[in-house]
Design a protein around this motif. Structure first.
Motif, PDB file in Angstrom:
ATOM      1  N   ASN A 118       2.915   2.083  12.745  1.00 32.48           N
ATOM      2  CA  ASN A 118       3.189   3.337  11.696  1.00 32.48           C
ATOM      3  C   ASN A 118       3.667   4.361  12.397  1.00 32.48           C
ATOM      4  OD1 ASN A 118       3.141   4.171   8.939  1.00 32.48           O
ATOM      5  ND2 ASN A 118       0.944   5.299   9.664  1.00 32.48           N
ATOM      6  N   THR A 120      13.222 -10.272   3.198  1.00 30.88           N
ATOM      7  CA  THR A 120      12.441 -10.142   4.578  1.00 30.88           C
ATOM      8  C   THR A 120      11.089 -10.980   4.298  1.00 30.88           C
ATOM      9  OG1 THR A 120      10.872  -8.109   3.725  1.00 30.88           O
ATOM     10  CG2 THR A 120      13.310  -7.686   4.954  1.00 30.88           C
ATOM     11  N   SER A 121      10.484 -11.088   5.240  1.00 29.90           N
ATOM     12  CA  SER A 121       9.228 -12.302   5.162  1.00 29.90           C
ATOM     13  C   SER A 121       8.026 -11.776   4.450  1.00 29.90           C
ATOM     14  CB  SER A 121       8.914 -12.601   6.586  1.00 29.90           C
ATOM     15  OG  SER A 121       8.232 -11.502   7.406  1.00 29.90           O
ATOM     16  N   ARG A 122       7.834 -10.441   4.852  1.00 29.07           N
ATOM     17  CA  ARG A 122       6.331  -9.810   4.046  1.00 29.07           C
ATOM     18  C   ARG A 122       5.231 -10.156   4.659  1.00 29.07           C
ATOM     19  NH1 ARG A 122       8.490  -6.761  -1.016  1.00 29.07           N
ATOM     20  NH2 ARG A 122      10.309  -7.136  -0.537  1.00 29.07           N
ATOM     21  N   GLU A 126      13.288  -8.442  15.110  1.00 24.95           N
ATOM     22  CA  GLU A 126      12.435  -7.396  14.275  1.00 24.95           C
ATOM     23  C   GLU A 126      10.921  -7.482  14.761  1.00 24.95           C
ATOM     24  OE1 GLU A 126      13.406  -4.833  12.374  1.00 24.95           O
ATOM     25  OE2 GLU A 126      15.334  -5.396  13.222  1.00 24.95           O
ATOM     26  N   LEU A 127      10.503  -9.044  14.814  1.00 24.53           N
ATOM     27  CA  LEU A 127       9.263  -9.035  15.447  1.00 24.53           C
ATOM     28  C   LEU A 127       8.961  -8.569  16.728  1.00 24.53           C
ATOM     29  CD1 LEU A 127       6.588 -11.076  14.140  1.00 24.53           C
ATOM     30  CD2 LEU A 127       7.619 -12.635  15.696  1.00 24.53           C
ATOM     31  N   LEU A 163      -0.848   1.678   2.411  1.00 28.49           N
ATOM     32  CA  LEU A 163      -0.277   0.556   2.922  1.00 28.49           C
ATOM     33  C   LEU A 163      -1.250  -0.577   2.909  1.00 28.49           C
ATOM     34  CD1 LEU A 163       2.387   1.333   5.653  1.00 28.49           C
ATOM     35  CD2 LEU A 163       3.046   0.298   3.496  1.00 28.49           C
ATOM     36  N   PHE A 201      15.647 -11.969  13.002  1.00 27.77           N
ATOM     37  CA  PHE A 201      13.987 -11.942  12.833  1.00 27.77           C
ATOM     38  C   PHE A 201      13.119 -11.741  13.892  1.00 27.77           C
ATOM     39  CE2 PHE A 201      10.271 -14.176  11.372  1.00 27.77           C
ATOM     40  CZ  PHE A 201       9.788 -13.170  10.524  1.00 27.77           C
ATOM     41  N   TRP A 243       6.910   6.561  12.089  1.00 27.69           N
ATOM     42  CA  TRP A 243       7.076   7.882  11.784  1.00 27.69           C
ATOM     43  C   TRP A 243       7.699   8.531  12.797  1.00 27.69           C
ATOM     44  CZ3 TRP A 243       7.136  10.149   7.226  1.00 27.69           C
ATOM     45  CH2 TRP A 243       6.799   9.584   6.132  1.00 27.69           C
ATOM     46  N   ARG A 253      11.330   2.818   3.631  1.00 27.26           N
ATOM     47  CA  ARG A 253      10.477   3.646   4.301  1.00 27.26           C
ATOM     48  C   ARG A 253      11.196   4.701   5.256  1.00 27.26           C
ATOM     49  NH1 ARG A 253       5.382  -0.446   6.464  1.00 27.26           N
ATOM     50  NH2 ARG A 253       5.732  -2.035   4.569  1.00 27.26           N
ATOM     51  N   MET A 254      12.389   4.275   5.520  1.00 24.98           N
ATOM     52  CA  MET A 254      13.236   4.927   6.437  1.00 24.98           C
ATOM     53  C   MET A 254      13.703   6.320   5.519  1.00 24.98           C
ATOM     54  SD  MET A 254      15.243   2.911   9.195  1.00 24.98           S
ATOM     55  CE  MET A 254      15.839   1.654   7.969  1.00 24.98           C
ATOM     56  N   ASN A 277      -0.788  -0.370  10.268  1.00 26.75           N
ATOM     57  CA  ASN A 277      -1.086  -0.621  11.379  1.00 26.75           C
ATOM     58  C   ASN A 277      -0.615   0.445  12.481  1.00 26.75           C
ATOM     59  OD1 ASN A 277       0.535  -1.572  14.224  1.00 26.75           O
ATOM     60  ND2 ASN A 277      -0.827  -3.230  13.443  1.00 26.75           N
ATOM     61  N   ASN A 308      11.513  -1.780   4.301  1.00 25.73           N
ATOM     62  CA  ASN A 308      11.465  -0.866   5.470  1.00 25.73           C
ATOM     63  C   ASN A 308      12.524  -0.027   5.344  1.00 25.73           C
ATOM     64  OD1 ASN A 308      11.186  -0.637   8.499  1.00 25.73           O
ATOM     65  ND2 ASN A 308      13.389  -1.124   8.390  1.00 25.73           N
TER      66      ASN A 308
HETATM   67  C1  FAD Z   1       7.963   5.354   8.411  1.00 29.19           C
HETATM   68  C2  FAD Z   1       7.718   3.929   8.748  1.00 29.19           C
HETATM   69  C3  FAD Z   1       6.370   3.538   8.654  1.00 29.19           C
HETATM   70  C4  FAD Z   1       6.178   2.046   8.983  1.00 29.19           C
HETATM   71  N1  FAD Z   1       4.642   1.660   9.089  1.00 29.19           N
HETATM   72  C5  FAD Z   1       4.349   0.383   9.458  1.00 29.19           C
HETATM   73  C6  FAD Z   1       3.123  -0.031   9.279  1.00 29.19           C
HETATM   74  O1  FAD Z   1       2.199   0.594   9.153  1.00 29.19           O
HETATM   75  N2  FAD Z   1       2.633  -1.413   9.499  1.00 29.19           N
HETATM   76  C7  FAD Z   1       3.909  -2.131   9.637  1.00 29.19           C
HETATM   77  O2  FAD Z   1       3.453  -3.408  10.037  1.00 29.19           O
HETATM   78  N3  FAD Z   1       5.166  -2.104  10.021  1.00 29.19           N
HETATM   79  C8  FAD Z   1       5.316  -0.502   9.539  1.00 29.19           C
HETATM   80  N4  FAD Z   1       6.615  -0.238   9.633  1.00 29.19           N
HETATM   81  C9  FAD Z   1       7.775  -1.219  10.021  1.00 29.19           C
HETATM   82  C10 FAD Z   1       8.398  -1.919   8.915  1.00 29.19           C
HETATM   83  O3  FAD Z   1       8.704  -1.188   7.948  1.00 29.19           O
HETATM   84  C11 FAD Z   1       7.711  -3.051   8.488  1.00 29.19           C
HETATM   85  O4  FAD Z   1       6.869  -3.861   9.560  1.00 29.19           O
HETATM   86  C12 FAD Z   1       8.314  -4.049   7.568  1.00 29.19           C
HETATM   87  O5  FAD Z   1       8.850  -3.476   6.312  1.00 29.19           O
HETATM   88  C13 FAD Z   1       7.354  -5.336   7.218  1.00 29.19           C
HETATM   89  O6  FAD Z   1       7.860  -6.216   6.085  1.00 29.19           O
HETATM   90  P1  FAD Z   1       8.293  -7.483   6.445  1.00 29.19           P
HETATM   91  O7  FAD Z   1       6.997  -8.210   6.981  1.00 29.19           O
HETATM   92  O8  FAD Z   1       8.936  -8.205   5.317  1.00 29.19           O
HETATM   93  O9  FAD Z   1       9.417  -7.427   7.802  1.00 29.19           O
HETATM   94  P2  FAD Z   1      10.196  -8.300   8.432  1.00 29.19           P
HETATM   95  O10 FAD Z   1      11.844  -7.825   8.056  1.00 29.19           O
HETATM   96  O11 FAD Z   1      10.173  -9.683   7.789  1.00 29.19           O
HETATM   97  O12 FAD Z   1       9.828  -8.501   9.884  1.00 29.19           O
HETATM   98  C14 FAD Z   1       8.955  -9.405  10.412  1.00 29.19           C
HETATM   99  C15 FAD Z   1       7.819  -8.523  11.064  1.00 29.19           C
HETATM  100  O13 FAD Z   1       8.363  -7.955  12.248  1.00 29.19           O
HETATM  101  C16 FAD Z   1       7.604  -6.756  12.323  1.00 29.19           C
HETATM  102  N5  FAD Z   1       8.509  -5.467  12.072  1.00 29.19           N
HETATM  103  C17 FAD Z   1       9.569  -5.659  11.291  1.00 29.19           C
HETATM  104  N6  FAD Z   1      10.293  -4.183  11.667  1.00 29.19           N
HETATM  105  C18 FAD Z   1       9.448  -3.612  12.130  1.00 29.19           C
HETATM  106  C19 FAD Z   1       9.509  -2.186  12.650  1.00 29.19           C
HETATM  107  N7  FAD Z   1      10.352  -1.265  12.314  1.00 29.19           N
HETATM  108  N8  FAD Z   1       8.423  -1.592  13.401  1.00 29.19           N
HETATM  109  C20 FAD Z   1       7.446  -2.488  14.006  1.00 29.19           C
HETATM  110  N9  FAD Z   1       7.294  -3.915  13.449  1.00 29.19           N
HETATM  111  C21 FAD Z   1       8.276  -4.387  12.699  1.00 29.19           C
HETATM  112  C22 FAD Z   1       6.517  -6.708  11.410  1.00 29.19           C
HETATM  113  O14 FAD Z   1       5.365  -7.278  11.915  1.00 29.19           O
HETATM  114  C23 FAD Z   1       6.970  -7.443  10.246  1.00 29.19           C
HETATM  115  O15 FAD Z   1       6.183  -8.266   9.249  1.00 29.19           O
HETATM  116  C24 FAD Z   1       7.026   1.248   9.533  1.00 29.19           C
HETATM  117  C25 FAD Z   1       8.285   1.527   9.213  1.00 29.19           C
HETATM  118  C26 FAD Z   1       8.647   2.794   8.927  1.00 29.19           C
HETATM  119  C27 FAD Z   1       9.930   3.361   8.824  1.00 29.19           C
END
Ligand code: FAD
Length: 461
Positions: free
Chosen positions: A382, A236-238, A279-280, A374, A276, A386, A348-349, A378, A345
């Motif tokens: 978040n 994933t992108s982080r 998901e954004l 975290l 991707f 949840w 987290r689930m 956000n 992610n």
């Molecule tokens: C219980 C729980 C709590 C979470 N709390 C947060 C939080 O506080 N802040 C947060 O940014 N994300 C949260 N997430 C969503 C998600 O887990 C993270 O955005 C993701 O893991 C970030 O990793 P990435 O940037 O590598 O994601 P990638 O898979 O690379 O996705 C790219 C971007 O898309 C957005 N995105 C992706 N999945 C989600 C999602 N399910 N919901 C909202 N945006 C998403 C994020 O901005 C992410 O950086 C939460 C998910 C769960 C299940």
């Protein structure tokens, strides 16, 4: 251009490129003062947590360097915000204050008051969109009103994404000479060494954000649809903390993905890029929901859960927080969070399902722990995450879908690399047994699942 001065009030838009407020100021004033005002109380009860503060400290350092290199200067002041802005207006004779909008309920309320107060003082106050692809009030269902289901929301905003383009960083006029508080005086860094290891994983700031995106596009985007579920991998992108602090804009991400994808002939690249972007769009959806349903910060969106009997303070909560539940993939996730400020992610689930269903603990306890630990904490994402996992939110996983952490571990961490990395005391277990609960497990998965389903009968009835 007049000889006027503009103040750019920076908040979660800690970048120079594609920053509409900064650009407007640069195009309309002879002097531009970029300022960050530290006023966490104004975001209460959700003032930024410890991991966010660590990030903010380093992000402000990076921004300060970037502004210096562009011939400008970052000024830092302590809040209250309105007072700090008024002082700066007096010191610089500024006639214009600009910022990019945010969507958390407390921030919206504060920003409205500030806009009105500045206008009352005959100062021009303007806000812009630099944080989202689709602001919440620009998207509505065919019947009118906000979306509560993700897929139609995504379908509705997808076409407009092709029209969005980021703007380059503007040429910055000089900053007026005013004093800045010291960054260290904001006391953002934790007193304990807990966050020392974060630098191994993160480089806050715009450069770090673009590096993360480039790495993702080079190494992982073509595998993303499946790879995004494997916590041991960096598929994933982080980007989440970078997006949260606005070190990169979603329009910049979109444009870079589009550009890379046009030249990417690897199998799966198109599908990966589209997945991707979808998901954004969850980030967009989360902000849409929080804007339209601000009560969801404390209350479930699904009213049927209003009287659900969650537990609050249980003996199990500290074990969950420490990553000491005896359930391997859960402990790996909670320790990843503690050590790196991030959790994958998929995990987290899994940890969320265990907390809210097997342990029947209120989802807000989980949300608060994540909020403090975290780096990407956000409020919109978040809250959505949840409520989704607790089964009480918009478009949520049904309550009766209780993740089994053993089968989840076996499926998504089949080689055991993730558990072995974060729970080294289990490293010698065979792959076959790796994901089984230890003898010290705090809960019986089967029995607690049954109890949770019985509790749900009340909601069903
Ligand atoms: C219980 C729980 C709590 C979470 N709390 C947060 C939080 O506080 N802040 C947060 O940014 N994300 C949260 N997430 C969503 C998600 O887990 C993270 O955005 C993701 O893991 C970030 O990793 P990435 O940037 O590598 O994601 P990638 O898979 O690379 O996705 C790219 C971007 O898309 C957005 N995105 C992706 N999945 C989600 C999602 N399910 N919901 C909202 N945006 C998403 C994020 O901005 C992410 O950086 C939460 C998910 C769960 C299940």
């Amino acid at each position: 251009m007049t000889q006027s001065t503009a103040i750019v009030w920076l908040r979660r838009d800690l970048r120079l490129a594609d920053n509409p407020a900064l650009r407007y100021a640069a195009e309309h004033a002879a002097r531009v003062l970029p300022v960050f005002i530290h006023a966490p109380d104004e975001e209460a009860p959700w003032q930024p947590g410890a991991a966010s503060n660590w990030w903010l400290h380093h992000s402000l350092l990076a921004l300060s360097d970037d502004l210096k290199a562009a011939g400008s200067k970052l000024v830092i002041r302590n809040g209250p915000t309105l007072q700090a802005l008024r002082t700066l207006i007096d010191e610089t004779n500024a006639t214009l204050v600009v910022w990019n909008r945010l969507y958390d309920p407390a921030v919206i309320k504060r920003d409205k008051q500030i806009k009105a107060a500045l206008r009352d003082n005959n100062v021009e106050a303007r806000s812009f969109n630099g944080y989202l692809l689709a602001e919440p009030w620009t998207v509505e269902t065919k019947a009118g009103g906000p979306y509560k289901v993700y897929t139609p929301f995504w379908k509705s905003i997808r076409p407009r994404l092709d029209q969005l383009h980021p703007e380059a960083a503007p040429d910055l006029p000089p900053a007026p000479r005013v004093a800045s508080d010291k960054l260290d005086a904001l006391n953002l860094l934790p007193s304990l060494g807990w966050a020392d290891g974060f630098h191994d994983h993160w480089t806050p700031g715009a450069t770090g954000a673009h590096d993360k995106l480039d790495r993702f596009l080079e190494d992982a985007v073509h595998r993303y649809p499946d790879g995004r579920n494997i916590p041991a991998r960096q598929d994933t992108s982080r980007l989440s903390p970078h997006l949260h602090f606005g070190e990169i804009s979603p329009r910049e991400v979109l444009a870079r993905v589009r550009e890379h994808n046009a030249a990417d002939s690897r199998p799966g690249a198109n599908k990966g890029a589209e997945k991707f972007l979808s998901e954004l769009a969850w980030r967009e959806f989360a902000h849409h929901l929080l804007y339209h349903f601000p009560e969801t910060l404390e209350q479930p969106l699904n009213p049927r859960f209003k009287d659900f009997e969650w537990l609050w303070d249980t003996d199990d909560l500290p074990a969950w927080q420490r990553g000491d539940t005896g359930i391997p993939v859960v402990d790996a996730g909670m320790r990843e969070l503690w050590q790196t400020g991030y959790m994958h992610n998929r995990v987290r689930m899994i940890v969320g399902s265990l907390l809210t269903k097997n342990l029947r603990t209120h989802w807000l306890q989980g949300a608060r722990w994540f909020w403090d630990t975290l780096v990407d904490a956000n409020l919109a994402n978040n809250t959505l995450g949840w409520q989704w996992i607790a089964g009480c939110g918009a478009d949520a996983a049904p309550y009766f879908r209780i993740f089994n952490p053993v089968t989840q571990g076996e499926k998504f961490d089949a080689d055991g690399d993730y558990v072995r990395r974060f729970v080294p005391e289990l490293a010698d277990r065979s792959n076959k047994h790796l994901h089984q609960p230890t003898e010290a497990a705090i809960i019986d998965l089967k029995r607690s699942r049954q109890t949770a389903l019985t509790a749900y009968d009340v909601v069903k009835a």
